[in-house]
Design a protein around this motif. Structure first.
Motif, PDB file in Angstrom:
ATOM      1  N   CYS A   1      38.666  38.590  36.879  1.00 46.82           N
ATOM      2  CA  CYS A   1      39.907  39.279  37.556  1.00 46.82           C
ATOM      3  C   CYS A   1      40.508  40.100  36.700  1.00 46.82           C
TER       4      CYS A   1
ATOM      5  N   CYS B   1      42.791  31.895  34.818  1.00 46.90           N
ATOM      6  CA  CYS B   1      42.826  30.866  36.151  1.00 46.90           C
ATOM      7  C   CYS B   1      42.193  30.085  36.604  1.00 46.90           C
TER       8      CYS B   1
ATOM      9  N   CYS C   1      38.693  34.284  32.828  1.00 49.65           N
ATOM     10  CA  CYS C   1      39.843  34.906  33.587  1.00 49.65           C
ATOM     11  C   CYS C   1      41.172  33.081  32.670  1.00 49.65           C
TER      12      CYS C   1
ATOM     13  N   HIS D   1      44.401  38.198  39.814  1.00 45.03           N
ATOM     14  CA  HIS D   1      43.239  37.465  40.115  1.00 45.03           C
ATOM     15  C   HIS D   1      41.956  37.734  40.931  1.00 45.03           C
TER      16      HIS D   1
END
Ligand code: ZN
Length: 308
Positions: free
Chosen positions: A181, A176, A174, A156
């Motif tokens: 990332c 996240c 991403c 990340h």
């Protein structure tokens, strides 16, 4: 003897090791979907290990596919029912012993740094590139736990925008919640995303690898871009952690010649006067996670920042 348990998205593997961390016996069971059933299944594996060893006090460690905050005791597992749950404490209630629990990429790094492909190197970064991207850092054979349990979560880190521009790749979202990332491009699914940017025909990580072996130009372009991104990640690792050796694990790293491609790309990315870390493939392959989980239980294993 030592027991290791590797909790995965589809299976839970238990493996009994001798005192030298050689595998003796293993048992795999499916990963259940609910949290209570998950704790029960982990408890079953603990009992199986104790019975297999003939030792109710067998030392056992557990690797999980997520982060462990050793201060709060909470697990962060995006793909499992254990999200935000005190997994170690709940397992303690089930089995009567508080077992060490650690991120599975860190277990991999610990295993490879001790008797694996990182043996002999003072600083080892274990880098897993498979369905996701993660890793762990070991210094003098000891796992670095950091303050929040994060060190090694390199999937990340954001790729430099100029490099994505250079490669004519978009900044993709991403899981996240951020954009651009490394994991979004370097993972198996990420290879398919790079391929989709360059090639009309849909591809998977596997078909790109097969195309590369067959000399397909589209696959070559995809892996060339992938290698530049991977080389840039090693550059970031060198600037931040400066490992002597990087040990590669995970399905993507089984593509023939991948370590050499990463090294060549890194050579173009690195600061000119710096030396180059060696890059090696994991010695214990898929078994390294469960082996490292068992090592968590070693009496002399003290992470570089111990929790209380
Ligand atoms: Zn991300």
């Amino acid at each position: 003897m030592y027991g290791g348990i590797d909790l995965g998205g589809t299976k839970i593997e238990a493996c009994l090791h001798d005192g030298g961390f050689n595998a003796l016996e293993r048992r795999r069971i499916p990963t259940p979907s609910g949290y209570g059933a998950l704790i029960d299944a982990l408890g079953d594996q603990v009992e199986w290990l104790r019975n297999a060893a003939g030792d109710s006090g067998l030392r056992i460690g557990v690797g999980i596919p997520g982060l462990v905050d050793h201060t709060s005791g909470l697990a962060y597992t995006a793909n499992l029912a254990a999200m935000n749950r005190p997994l170690a404490q709940d397992l303690f209630r089930r089995v009567g012993t508080l077992l060490p629990v650690e991120n599975d990429c860190k277990c991999f790094a610990l295993s490879e740094a001790n008797g694996g492909a990182g043996e002999g190197a003072a600083t080892v970064f274990g880098l897993i590139i498979g369905t996701g991207v993660g890793g762990g850092i070991c210094v003098d054979g000891r796992l670095s736990r950091g303050w929040t349990g994060l060190p090694g979560e390199v999937g990340h880190i954001g790729i430099p925008a100029w490099l994505l521009d250079d490669l004519k790749l978009e900044q993709l979202a991403c899981g996240c919640g951020r954009k651009g990332c490394y994991e979004t491009y370097l993972s198996g699914p990420g290879i398919a995303r790079i391929s989709a940017a360059f090639n009309a025909a849909p591809a998977t990580g596997e078909t790109v690898a097969a195309g590369l072996a067959a000399g397909d130009a589209g696959a070559e372009r995809t892996i060339a871009a992938w290698s530049r991104l991977a080389g840039e990640l090693i550059h970031t690792l060198q600037l931040t952690l400066d490992p002597e050796r990087v040990v590669l694990g995970g399905g993507v790293t089984l593509i023939p010649g991948i370590a050499d491609r990463i090294l060549q790309a890194f050579a173009s990315a690195k600061l000119a006067p710096t030396r180059t870390p060696s890059i090696a493939l994991a010695r214990f392959g898929d078994s390294s996670g469960v082996r490292g989980a068992a090592m968590l239980a070693r009496p002399d294993h003290q992470p570089s920042r111990a929790s209380s």
